[in-house]
Design a protein around this motif. Structure first.
Motif, mmCIF file in Angstrom:
data_model
loop_
_atom_site.group_PDB
_atom_site.id
_atom_site.type_symbol
_atom_site.label_atom_id
_atom_site.label_comp_id
_atom_site.label_asym_id
_atom_site.label_seq_id
_atom_site.Cartn_x
_atom_site.Cartn_y
_atom_site.Cartn_z
ATOM 1 N N TYR A 1 -16.905 53.668 36.575
ATOM 2 C CA TYR A 1 -17.667 54.255 37.677
ATOM 3 C C TYR A 1 -19.082 54.509 37.150
ATOM 4 O O TYR A 1 -19.258 55.132 36.093
ATOM 5 C CB TYR A 1 -17.065 55.580 38.145
ATOM 6 N N ILE A 2 -20.084 54.030 37.883
ATOM 7 C CA ILE A 2 -21.474 54.259 37.516
ATOM 8 C C ILE A 2 -21.958 55.469 38.315
ATOM 9 O O ILE A 2 -22.013 55.428 39.546
ATOM 10 C CB ILE A 2 -22.357 53.036 37.813
ATOM 11 N N LEU B 1 -13.170 62.976 38.818
ATOM 12 C CA LEU B 1 -13.285 62.241 37.560
ATOM 13 C C LEU B 1 -13.387 63.201 36.377
ATOM 14 O O LEU B 1 -13.873 64.332 36.512
ATOM 15 C CB LEU B 1 -14.527 61.359 37.561
ATOM 16 N N LEU B 2 -12.965 62.735 35.216
ATOM 17 C CA LEU B 2 -13.159 63.425 33.945
ATOM 18 C C LEU B 2 -14.221 62.666 33.165
ATOM 19 O O LEU B 2 -14.142 61.435 33.050
ATOM 20 C CB LEU B 2 -11.851 63.460 33.146
ATOM 21 N N ALA B 3 -15.219 63.376 32.627
ATOM 22 C CA ALA B 3 -16.325 62.684 31.961
ATOM 23 C C ALA B 3 -16.693 63.374 30.655
ATOM 24 O O ALA B 3 -16.704 64.608 30.563
ATOM 25 C CB ALA B 3 -17.548 62.623 32.874
ATOM 26 N N ASP B 4 -17.010 62.555 29.664
ATOM 27 C CA ASP B 4 -17.475 63.037 28.372
ATOM 28 C C ASP B 4 -18.968 63.372 28.489
ATOM 29 O O ASP B 4 -19.782 62.524 28.855
ATOM 30 C CB ASP B 4 -17.263 61.947 27.319
ATOM 31 N N LEU B 5 -19.335 64.618 28.179
ATOM 32 C CA LEU B 5 -20.726 65.030 28.308
ATOM 33 C C LEU B 5 -21.647 64.374 27.284
ATOM 34 O O LEU B 5 -22.865 64.458 27.405
ATOM 35 C CB LEU B 5 -20.829 66.557 28.185
ATOM 36 N N ARG B 6 -21.060 63.736 26.287
ATOM 37 C CA ARG B 6 -21.888 63.042 25.287
ATOM 38 C C ARG B 6 -22.133 61.582 25.659
ATOM 39 O O ARG B 6 -22.736 60.828 24.878
ATOM 40 C CB ARG B 6 -21.207 63.115 23.914
ATOM 41 N N ARG C 1 -21.749 55.841 32.639
ATOM 42 C CA ARG C 1 -20.528 55.053 32.850
ATOM 43 C C ARG C 1 -19.299 55.884 32.473
ATOM 44 O O ARG C 1 -19.193 56.382 31.354
ATOM 45 C CB ARG C 1 -20.585 53.787 31.996
ATOM 46 N N VAL C 2 -18.405 56.017 33.459
ATOM 47 C CA VAL C 2 -17.149 56.747 33.252
ATOM 48 C C VAL C 2 -15.998 55.777 33.477
ATOM 49 O O VAL C 2 -15.913 55.146 34.541
ATOM 50 C CB VAL C 2 -17.037 57.938 34.229
ATOM 51 N N PRO C 3 -15.108 55.609 32.516
ATOM 52 C CA PRO C 3 -13.996 54.662 32.691
ATOM 53 C C PRO C 3 -13.152 54.985 33.919
ATOM 54 O O PRO C 3 -12.912 56.156 34.232
ATOM 55 C CB PRO C 3 -13.182 54.848 31.408
ATOM 56 N N VAL C 4 -12.711 53.946 34.602
ATOM 57 C CA VAL C 4 -11.843 54.119 35.774
ATOM 58 C C VAL C 4 -10.574 54.871 35.398
ATOM 59 O O VAL C 4 -10.012 55.600 36.222
ATOM 60 C CB VAL C 4 -11.516 52.739 36.388
ATOM 61 N N ASP C 5 -10.140 54.748 34.161
ATOM 62 C CA ASP C 5 -8.940 55.461 33.713
ATOM 63 C C ASP C 5 -9.108 56.973 33.755
ATOM 64 O O ASP C 5 -8.129 57.717 33.661
ATOM 65 C CB ASP C 5 -8.584 55.049 32.279
ATOM 66 N N ASN C 6 -10.346 57.463 33.910
ATOM 67 C CA ASN C 6 -10.603 58.902 33.965
ATOM 68 C C ASN C 6 -10.508 59.460 35.377
ATOM 69 O O ASN C 6 -10.797 60.642 35.610
ATOM 70 C CB ASN C 6 -11.986 59.221 33.396
#
Length: 424
Positions: free
Chosen positions: A174-175, A211-216, A243-248
């Motif tokens: 996901y962008i 969504l779950l996203a890494d802040l880094r 960019r957040v992986p669809v798996d998140n």
């Protein structure tokens, strides 16, 4: 099903309160609770490091303190007091959790990761897939991954369905582009969970995903937001082609709104912050018995004593409501009455936070106008003869000015109550 909740008063079973779904609270004393309280006190006495006790905080403790304390709790098997045992939690009853929180406040422990404990962990345990549970739950329990919540936006605060952050799916990602505003403690978090718009729809509640996203991640910027409190706790989180992986994705794409609603209902107990209210009452009593006005103790002034008694009664009433809401949550009773009670709890709790902190500042007299320049400043200056909490009260009062806004404003809570209880 009968749920026993300890209270200072004795009520008969005939006066048990129905909380819906065949469940009731009888408010009869629980004889096992005293032994549990003693166990918690013994543990805190033996395992709370002295250099961690009574450190200043702004709702949530500093990152290093949160992580260190979480590892101590997890080592005892108490890393997630409110979670079921099958999820790695302590498996405690509602009242045991309240007792634990009260004793932690009395002992001056650091907080746990509020978002991870109350929101993300339960959400992943209920709605996440096996891979998400395997990755995130152990890290939350060990204190190795702290979380923040990305719901509000510049034009979508309490009107959460107005979110506009775009998440476009492409090549397994996901962008994301947009801004999440007023994000508490994002500067010390590792990850964030987000509501994003994955589809444009006439129905504002449709087309929303979680969504779950890494802040880094590249394209993610955390920018501090100055506040009246004077210490950093709020931030903007800016996403520019991140960019957040669809798996998140948690749950089903475009169907994140029901999950968000469940999270908001469950967060009201945390936002009401009963343990903080009890701490404020303890602080007021400490000042009442130690500070003089005109060579007379505060508690001996009739107006002060009357106001203190009224506020304590309101805190105890809120405690009963919190027990009721928590028992309904534990019994999975998500009725309109539960939603209304959750909003009532948030509404009354946030108003009490403001009134109690204002009273504390007033009780300190001239010293109530002073505050430190840093939450980590050493004990020095004009506060040395006052209780240890006094030098942080002004900042606490300014911080609590926002409590009737964050987590859904008081106006929104009244609208929820009107619609769910009265059909207005």
């Amino acid at each position: 099903m009968l749920v026993k909740i300890q209270s200072g008063a004795q009520f008969s079973e005939e006066n048990a309160i129905d909380i819906g779904g065949g469940t009731s609270l009888d408010f009869l004393p629980d004889m096992d609770l005293a032994a549990f309280r003693s166990e918690v006190r013994d543990f805190l006495r033996e395992h709370l490091p002295t250099d961690l006790a009574y450190r200043p905080r702004m709702m949530m403790s500093a990152r290093k303190d949160v992580i260190r304390w979480q590892k101590i709790l997890t080592g005892r098997g108490w890393g997630a007091p409110r979670w079921a045992m099958e999820h790695g939690g302590a498996g405690w009853t509602t009242q045991q959790c309240l007792v634990f929180e009260e004793e932690c406040v009395a002992a001056g422990t650091p907080t746990q990761d509020i978002v991870g404990q109350y929101l993300v962990g339960p959400m992943i345990n209920q709605f996440g897939n096996p891979a998400q549970k395997a990755e995130h739950i152990p890290l939350i329990l060990n204190g190795e991954r702290l979380w923040s919540q990305g719901f509000s936006e510049p034009d979508a605060g309490s009107d959460l369905a107005a979110i506009r952050m775009a998440a476009v799916r492409k090549d397994g990602y996901y962008i994301l582009n947009g801004v999440k505003s007023l994000v508490s403690h994002a500067h010390q978090a590792d990850w964030i969970f987000l509501l994003v718009r994955t589809q444009v729809s006439e129905d504002r509640h449709a087309g929303i995903s979680l969504l779950l996203a890494d802040l880094r991640s590249p394209g993610v910027t955390v920018r501090p937001v100055p506040t009246l409190a004077g210490f950093q706790h709020l931030n903007e989180v800016i996403f520019e082609n991140a960019r957040v992986p669809v798996d998140n994705l948690v749950g089903i794409e475009n169907e994140g709104w029901p999950i968000a609603n469940r999270l908001l209902e469950g967060s009201h107990a945390a936002i009401a912050d009963l343990s903080a209210l009890r701490a404020y009452m303890w602080q007021l009593k400490e000042l009442a018995g130690s500070q003089n006005v005109g060579h007379i103790l505060l508690i001996e002034h009739h107006e002060f004593a009357s106001r203190l008694a009224r506020l304590e009664g309101e805190v105890e009433a809120l405690s009963m409501m919190a027990a009721r809401v928590a028992a309904m949550e534990q019994a999975q009773i998500h009725t309109p009455a539960f939603r209304a009670l959750s909003s009532m709890l948030k509404l009354r709790g946030s108003e009490l936070q403001q009134r109690l902190t204002e009273f504390l500042v007033e009780a300190l007299g001239d010293y109530g106008a002073l505050r430190r320049h840093s939450v980590d400043a050493k004990d020095e200056g004009p506060f040395t003869h006052l209780p240890c909490f006094a030098d942080n009260i002004a900042a606490e009062m300014f911080f609590r000015r926002g409590s009737t806004i964050y987590g859904g404003s008081s106006e929104i809570q009244r609208t929820v109550i009107a619609r769910t209880m009265f059909g207005l």
